[in-house]
Design a protein around this motif. Structure first.
Motif, PDB file in Angstrom:
ATOM      1  N   TYR A  40       4.621  -5.625   0.229  1.00 54.58           N
ATOM      2  CA  TYR A  40       5.748  -4.906  -0.374  1.00 54.58           C
ATOM      3  C   TYR A  40       6.898  -5.052   0.606  1.00 54.58           C
ATOM      4  O   TYR A  40       6.846  -4.479   1.693  1.00 54.58           O
ATOM      5  N   MET A  49       6.250  -5.355   4.489  1.00 59.02           N
ATOM      6  CA  MET A  49       4.952  -4.822   4.882  1.00 59.02           C
ATOM      7  C   MET A  49       3.807  -5.502   4.125  1.00 59.02           C
ATOM      8  O   MET A  49       3.729  -5.396   2.906  1.00 59.02           O
ATOM      9  N   VAL A  95       0.178  -5.735   2.780  1.00 60.35           N
ATOM     10  CA  VAL A  95      -0.782  -4.695   2.420  1.00 60.35           C
ATOM     11  C   VAL A  95      -2.189  -5.262   2.240  1.00 60.35           C
ATOM     12  O   VAL A  95      -3.186  -4.632   2.586  1.00 60.35           O
ATOM     13  N   PRO A 151     -10.664   3.897   1.660  1.00 56.94           N
ATOM     14  CA  PRO A 151      -9.891   5.129   1.830  1.00 56.94           C
ATOM     15  C   PRO A 151      -8.495   5.026   1.215  1.00 56.94           C
ATOM     16  O   PRO A 151      -8.087   3.947   0.778  1.00 56.94           O
ATOM     17  N   ASN A 152      -7.756   6.115   1.233  1.00 55.06           N
ATOM     18  CA  ASN A 152      -6.366   6.134   0.757  1.00 55.06           C
ATOM     19  C   ASN A 152      -5.547   5.063   1.454  1.00 55.06           C
ATOM     20  O   ASN A 152      -5.674   4.875   2.658  1.00 55.06           O
ATOM     21  N   GLY A 153      -4.742   4.389   0.684  1.00 57.98           N
ATOM     22  CA  GLY A 153      -3.818   3.419   1.275  1.00 57.98           C
ATOM     23  C   GLY A 153      -4.463   2.127   1.717  1.00 57.98           C
ATOM     24  O   GLY A 153      -3.814   1.294   2.346  1.00 57.98           O
ATOM     25  N   LYS A 165      -6.394  -0.712  -2.609  1.00 55.19           N
ATOM     26  CA  LYS A 165      -7.240  -0.895  -3.794  1.00 55.19           C
ATOM     27  C   LYS A 165      -6.389  -1.064  -5.055  1.00 55.19           C
ATOM     28  O   LYS A 165      -6.603  -1.994  -5.840  1.00 55.19           O
ATOM     29  N   THR A 210      -3.315  -1.886  -5.208  1.00 56.43           N
ATOM     30  CA  THR A 210      -2.533  -3.116  -5.067  1.00 56.43           C
ATOM     31  C   THR A 210      -3.350  -4.323  -5.521  1.00 56.43           C
ATOM     32  O   THR A 210      -2.838  -5.206  -6.218  1.00 56.43           O
ATOM     33  N   GLU A 233      -9.548   4.126 -10.142  1.00 59.39           N
ATOM     34  CA  GLU A 233      -9.661   5.555  -9.809  1.00 59.39           C
ATOM     35  C   GLU A 233      -9.844   6.422 -11.043  1.00 59.39           C
ATOM     36  O   GLU A 233      -9.026   7.303 -11.316  1.00 59.39           O
TER      37      GLU A 233
END
Ligand SMILES: Nc1ncnc2c1ncn2[C@@H]1O[C@H](COP(=O)(O)OP(=O)(O)OP(=O)(O)O)[C@@H](O)[C@H]1O
Ligand SMILES: [Mg+2]
Lengths: 233, 295
Positions: free
Chosen positions: A11, A14, A16, A35-37, A40, A42, A160
């Motif tokens: 992005y 950055m 990812v 985990p968060n961030g 997944k 993406t 999710e």
């Protein structure tokens, strides 16, 4: 059925996803946990064409998807249940389902698929004229799944599904996922709820900060020390 | 007297609604304020004038002008707006500035190509004015008003039908709400955007021609008042809401006619739209039929 090779996604400046490779075989149910961030969502968005990769390839049924728009991927039979449901709140339940079948040209098939979704989720049938935005979170999640099923997907990507649902709804959703897979739909689920995701899956990947750090059968992952301590608690 | 004013007001108001509809459709799906719609209104009036004087057919003038200007809109969408919006993190001011630039360019282009003077449609109706007596009151109706009212109603009905009764319209509404998800459902969202431009610019062109017929004059400055009044109307209607735009257009027409007839207002007529807008926004900030913005 689906093969991802050396996928890099950024992005802006950055990065990812750092060169991820992953495979989903025909009729498999594969889970990606992390985990968060971790990246997944993406990953799934890149498969769906919402996010464009910097490099790497996504191959589906032997075709290179990389240059295709989202709508062309849908036409190939890839269904998507997005994170946070994202139903069309100003459309009725039935219109949401019709949108899910936008790529389906055959009217008979459309009708058949609608009644099948109402069979799986009777609640949606009872509320077919209600505006989707006024439904409860759980009902919206059913609708998001139902909408993706309207396409008769060959491959279903689920992001999710358990988020914000009460435990009994989570179980229902995973049960539906399992049944769909038994019917022959290839499924890739991305989940924070590693416990549930690994119970239904054949194989799994662990994604951490943009790298796949572990992959194995779901059974082995569940007994893996690192997975147990980090994700199964 | 009241009935007469009401008829005037509704005629003007329906023209306003039609003029602003393009901006509403485009805002609904792209989230940009396309002031260049006022350029479509101006260019549409001129293209219609040339076709009318070349062929003598007002029907051809409407069809030809709406089609040409509508296609021009799609070209602008493809070459200007979509590329700007495709850039990551575009500030919403950028397409607005582009639109203002396009509108200014269209006014100047018309002035250079067609001349700065006034052109008259000189459309002859079989009867120039109808006179009635209703409840003992004399009532005059010009055929141009009937034409405006009927044509606007027909165009808005076609719009309603497309949006609410066709698969394409469903795709348009879904794209307006969440373009990304509409795309993964199989909608080629650039078609939905093109639909907004074809209909929106086409409607603006029709409104331009009707204004030209109503006042029997067009000048290169024709788009100036609509370029800002349109904003008041679409905001009043609740940004991006087609039905709200119709109601807002009629309301502004009514407010303008009645306030200037019954009160001796110290402000120019064209400012009334903004007074109505300000009062409305104080009462309901999301506009007449607007939704509260979700965060
Ligand atoms: N549109 C975006 N612009 C900039 N950065 C983004 C964008 N979307 C995601 N990111 C960043 O990319 C990283 C991965 O995000 P992603 O949503 O893929 O994570 P995730 O694994 O799905 O997390 P979660 O479990 O919380 O849903 C995060 O650091 C996030 O902040
Ligand atoms: Mg996520």
């Amino acid at each position: 059925m689906l093969e991802i090779r050396d996928l890099n996604v950024s992005y802006g400046m950055m990065e990812v996803l750092h060169g991820i490779s992953l495979k989903v075989e025909d009729k498999e149910l594969v889970s990606v946990i992390g985990p968060n961030g971790a990246g997944k969502s993406t990953l799934i968005k890149t498969i769906m064409g919402i996010v464009k990769p910097k490099s790497g390839t996504v191959t589906y049924d032997g075709q290179d998807l990389t240059k295709m728009s989202s709508f062309q991927r849908a036409q190939l039979g890839i269904g998507y249940v997005p994170e946070g449901r994202r139903v069309f709140g100003r459309l009725s339940v039935e219109d949401n389902l019709k949108m899910g079948a936008y790529a389906v040209k055959d009217k008979e098939r459309l009708k058949k698929n609608i009644s099948r979704v109402y069979e799986i989720f009777p609640r949606l049938g009872e509320r077919s004229r209600q505006l989707a935005g006024t439904m409860s979170g759980g009902e919206q999640q059913m609708l998001a799944i139902g909408r993706a099923l309207m396409l008769d997907p060959k491959l279903l990507l689920i992001d999710e599904v358990s988020m914000g649902l009460m435990p009994i709804m989570v179980n229902t959703c995973f049960q539906v996922i399992k049944e769909l897979n038994d019917e022959g739909i290839t499924i890739l689920v991305v989940e924070q709820n590693a416990n549930k995701a690994l119970k239904v899956a054949d194989r799994g990947y662990v994604l951490e900060t943009g790298n796949i750090v572990l992959t194995d059968t779901a059974e082995n992952l569940r007994s893996n020390e690192m997975v147990r301590s980090a994700y199964l608690g | 007297m009241f009935l007469q004013q009401l008829i005037n007001a509704l005629t003007i108001g329906s023209l306003y609604a039609l003029t602003a509809m393009g901006a509403t459709l485009i805002y609904g799906i792209l989230g940009i304020l396309d002031i260049a719609n006022a350029g479509a209104y101006l260019v549409g009036a001129y293209v219609g004038w040339y076709i009318f004087h070349a062929t003598g057919s007002i029907v051809l003038a409407f069809i030809g002008s709406m089609a040409l200007v509508g296609l021009g809109g799609v070209v602008l969408q493809r070459t200007v707006y979509s590329p700007i919006l495709a850039k990551p993190r575009t500030l919403s001011i950028i397409p607005l500035v582009a639109a203002v630039g396009l509108f200014t360019m269209s006014s100047d282009a018309v002035r250079l190509i067609c001349g700065a003077g006034t052109k008259a449609y000189n459309l002859k109706f079989p009867v120039m004015v109808y006179k009635f007596t209703v409840f003992g009151k004399k009532l005059t109706i010009q055929p141009a008003w009937i034409m405006i009212f009927v044509l606007t109603a027909v165009l808005l009905f076609i719009l309603w039908f497309i949006l609410n009764r066709t698969k394409l319209g469903l795709a348009w509404r879904a794209t307006a709400e969440d373009a990304e998800i509409a795309g993964v459902c199989g909608v080629n969202t650039s078609y939905a955007m093109a639909l907004s431009y074809i209909l929106g610019y086409g409607f603006a062109a029709a409104a331009g021609i009707m204004t030209g017929i109503l006042y029997n004059s067009i000048t290169p400055a024709l788009g100036e008042v609509p370029s800002y009044k349109m904003l008041a109307i679409i905001v009043l209607g609740g940004l991006g809401n087609p039905l709200g735009t119709v109601i807002a257009g009629l309301l502004i027409g009514i407010a303008e006619v009645f306030l200037s007839v019954y009160f001796n207002l110290p402000i120019p007529k064209d400012a009334i739209a903004f007074v109505v807008l300000i009062i409305m926004l104080l009462i309901k900030p999301s506009g007449l039929l607007g939704r509260k913005n979700k965060v």
